[in-house]
Design a protein around this motif. Structure first.
Motif, short mmCIF file in Angstrom:
data_model
loop_
_atom_site.label_atom_id
_atom_site.label_comp_id
_atom_site.label_asym_id
_atom_site.label_seq_id
_atom_site.Cartn_x
_atom_site.Cartn_y
_atom_site.Cartn_z
N ASN A 150 60.39 45.28 36.41
CA ASN A 150 59.20 45.50 35.81
C ASN A 150 58.78 46.81 36.38
N ALA A 151 58.40 47.88 35.75
CA ALA A 151 58.06 49.17 36.24
C ALA A 151 56.45 49.35 36.12
N GLU A 152 56.01 48.54 35.00
CA GLU A 152 54.48 49.14 34.87
C GLU A 152 53.60 47.78 35.12
N PRO A 153 52.77 47.97 36.26
CA PRO A 153 52.22 46.94 36.75
C PRO A 153 50.90 46.59 35.67
N VAL A 154 50.63 45.42 35.93
CA VAL A 154 49.14 45.00 35.06
C VAL A 154 48.12 45.33 35.98
N LEU A 155 47.17 46.03 35.34
CA LEU A 155 46.07 46.42 36.11
C LEU A 155 44.86 45.38 36.30
N MET A 156 44.59 44.84 37.48
CA MET A 156 43.64 43.62 37.49
C MET A 156 42.65 44.08 38.74
N THR A 157 41.23 43.45 38.52
CA THR A 157 40.41 43.70 39.39
C THR A 157 39.89 42.41 39.84
N TYR A 158 39.26 42.42 40.96
CA TYR A 158 38.63 41.43 41.80
C TYR A 158 37.21 41.90 42.35
N ALA A 159 36.37 40.53 42.45
CA ALA A 159 35.19 41.07 43.10
C ALA A 159 35.06 41.95 44.42
N ASP A 160 34.35 42.78 44.62
CA ASP A 160 34.52 43.54 46.00
C ASP A 160 34.47 42.66 46.97
N ASN A 161 35.22 42.83 48.10
CA ASN A 161 35.38 41.99 49.22
C ASN A 161 35.33 42.83 50.35
N SER A 162 34.65 42.59 51.59
CA SER A 162 34.58 43.45 52.75
C SER A 162 35.81 43.23 53.57
N THR A 163 36.19 42.02 53.48
CA THR A 163 37.50 41.73 54.41
C THR A 163 38.75 42.53 53.83
N ILE A 164 38.84 42.46 52.60
CA ILE A 164 39.99 42.97 52.05
C ILE A 164 39.75 44.64 52.24
N SER A 165 38.54 45.16 51.83
CA SER A 165 38.24 46.42 51.90
C SER A 165 38.55 47.00 53.28
N ALA A 166 38.05 46.10 54.55
CA ALA A 166 38.43 46.66 55.86
C ALA A 166 40.03 46.74 55.91
N LEU A 167 40.70 45.49 55.64
CA LEU A 167 42.09 45.68 55.69
C LEU A 167 42.95 47.13 55.05
N LEU A 168 42.64 47.20 54.02
CA LEU A 168 43.39 48.23 53.07
C LEU A 168 42.72 49.50 53.71
N GLY A 169 41.64 49.53 54.11
CA GLY A 169 41.08 50.76 54.81
C GLY A 169 41.80 51.16 56.07
N THR A 170 42.12 50.09 56.83
CA THR A 170 42.96 50.40 58.19
C THR A 170 44.41 51.02 57.72
#
Length: 411
Positions: free
Chosen positions: A141-161
């Motif tokens: 599978n080379a084309e991902p399904v684009l999905m969204t989630y509710a904004d989350n400060s924990t996830i944002s901080a982890l990805l930002g790091t």
């Protein structure tokens, strides 16, 4: 509780990533596709268009088999390499003020079954089966399904790091978009991300309803053939790209109709007057700026259409949607458009210059009337999905549009 899993991606060698990555196959014109295939031997388009090697157009199951063969050749030639450990893959696309940061992961078909992964579009069974057969033959599978989630400060901080580290890929494509990708292989970070998603009630499909449906269909097929099925096999998951809701960009699709269904201009306007307050606009191009207002271009003139809410009854999230309102008040009852997906009398357009293009198409005589809407909101998409309802076709044009070939999921 949303399940996400890291996976061992098949990825381009670092020095070839910019050459491998492609836009969606359908976005290339015939001449552009031919040029890329001729001058770029590393393009992922060679895998998707395997007949080029034989100077022949190939379709059906024969094409599926040859796609698999070209894929194997890319692996044999070390254009593609396989990671040794399961990872999440952080991917950022940016251009000017536009920037979106999300990550590739594997999502569960069980979540799809149980409505943890929620949909807002109908799928066509024939297309589901065709793509499931394709996936079964090619094995990736080379084309991902684009999905969204509710904004989350924990996830944002982890990805930002993670994004503050040096990326594995960092290149700019000819459309001036910059692409960066990072591997997230640290077990602690992976577990924290998984825990954050376990606490979520739902993920929402933004783009890729047929891809997710086909992956579910493939899993069901493989499950019935596997006497030792455990639920942990790779086919029980599909690749997704997850981004927060606020990172999604939603644009409108305009509608153009070839004729007035046998009505004169005056008869058509009188029919519209039953449900809309109509005002002629004399100041050039006109686009609506709020919900339940529409722009119409007819016979060289722009009109604003204001819905008469005392006449039109809103009963649920679908009936409140502008694309549904347009369908139920004008396209179906007045213009006779019953099948929005297949009727040849209606056409759709998107993009910031589409009002101009719509005007030109009508002025040239190719269409009789056009309608412009305001974009659907993420809240509306979620309300439709939460209620188990389905939007009319071409209700949203969603970005980001991802490059193919940067991360591949095998099963």
């Amino acid at each position: 509780m949303a399940i996400i899993k890291p996976f061992k991606a098949i990825r381009p060698a670092e020095d070839k990533a910019s050459f491998v990555a492609t836009r969606s196959y359908e976005e290339y014109s015939k001449d552009e596709l031919k040029s890329v295939l001729k001058y770029n031997p590393f393009s992922f388009l060679h895998i998707l268009n395997p007949g080029f090697k034989f100077h022949k157009n190939i379709s059906g199951k024969e094409r599926f088999r040859l796609v698999h063969n070209r894929y194997l050749e890319f692996l044999e030639d070390n254009v593609f390499l396989k990671d040794n450990e399961p990872c999440f893959y952080l991917y950022q696309i940016s251009k000017g003020r536009f920037k979106t940061l999300g990550f590739f992961c594997a999502c569960s078909v069980v979540d799809y079954e149980n409505d943890v992964i929620r949909k807002h579009e109908d799928t066509i069974q024939r297309r589901e089966k065709l793509f499931a057969d394709y996936l079964d033959t090619v094995g990736f599978n080379a084309e991902p399904v684009l999905m969204t989630y509710a904004d989350n400060s924990t996830i944002s901080a982890l990805l930002g790091t993670e994004a503050s580290k040096s990326p594995v890929y960092n290149f700019t494509t000819t459309d001036k978009y910059n692409h960066q990708l990072w591997k997230i292989g640290d077990s602690s970070t992976i577990k924290q991300l998984q825990k954050a998603f376990e606490e979520m009630d739902a993920l929402y499909i933004a783009d890729g309803h047929h891809r997710s449906a086909s992956s579910h269909l493939l899993a069901e097929k493989k499950k019935t053939k596997n006497d030792e099925h455990t639920g942990h096999e790779a086919y029980n998951y599909f690749m997704a790209y997850l981004i927060p809701e606020t990172a999604i960009k939603i644009y409108e699709f305009n509608r153009m109709v070839k004729d007035l269904n046998g009505l004169s201009k005056e008869e058509f306007l009188i029919a519209l007057d039953e449900l809309f307050r109509i005002e002629k606009k004399d100041d050039g191009l006109y686009k609506p700026t709020q919900k339940h207002h529409f722009s119409m271009y007819l016979d060289g003139e722009f009109f604003s259409l204001y819905l008469r809410k005392k006449v039109y009854k809103i009963t649920d999230a679908l009936s409140e949607l502008d694309t549904q309102i347009l369908y139920k008040t004008i396209l179906e009852p007045i213009l006779g458009i019953h099948d929005l997906r297949n009727d040849k009398r209606i056409s759709y357009g998107y993009g910031k210059h589409n009002v101009i293009q719509m005007k030109d198409a009508i002025d040239s005589g190719n269409f009789a009337v056009g309608f412009s809407l305001v974009p659907t909101s993420m809240d509306e998409i979620k309300a439709i999905a939460d209620a188990g309802l389905v939007m009319p076709p071409k209700s949203t044009y969603i970005e980001p549009k991802l490059r193919s070939g940067l991360a591949i999921y095998e099963f």
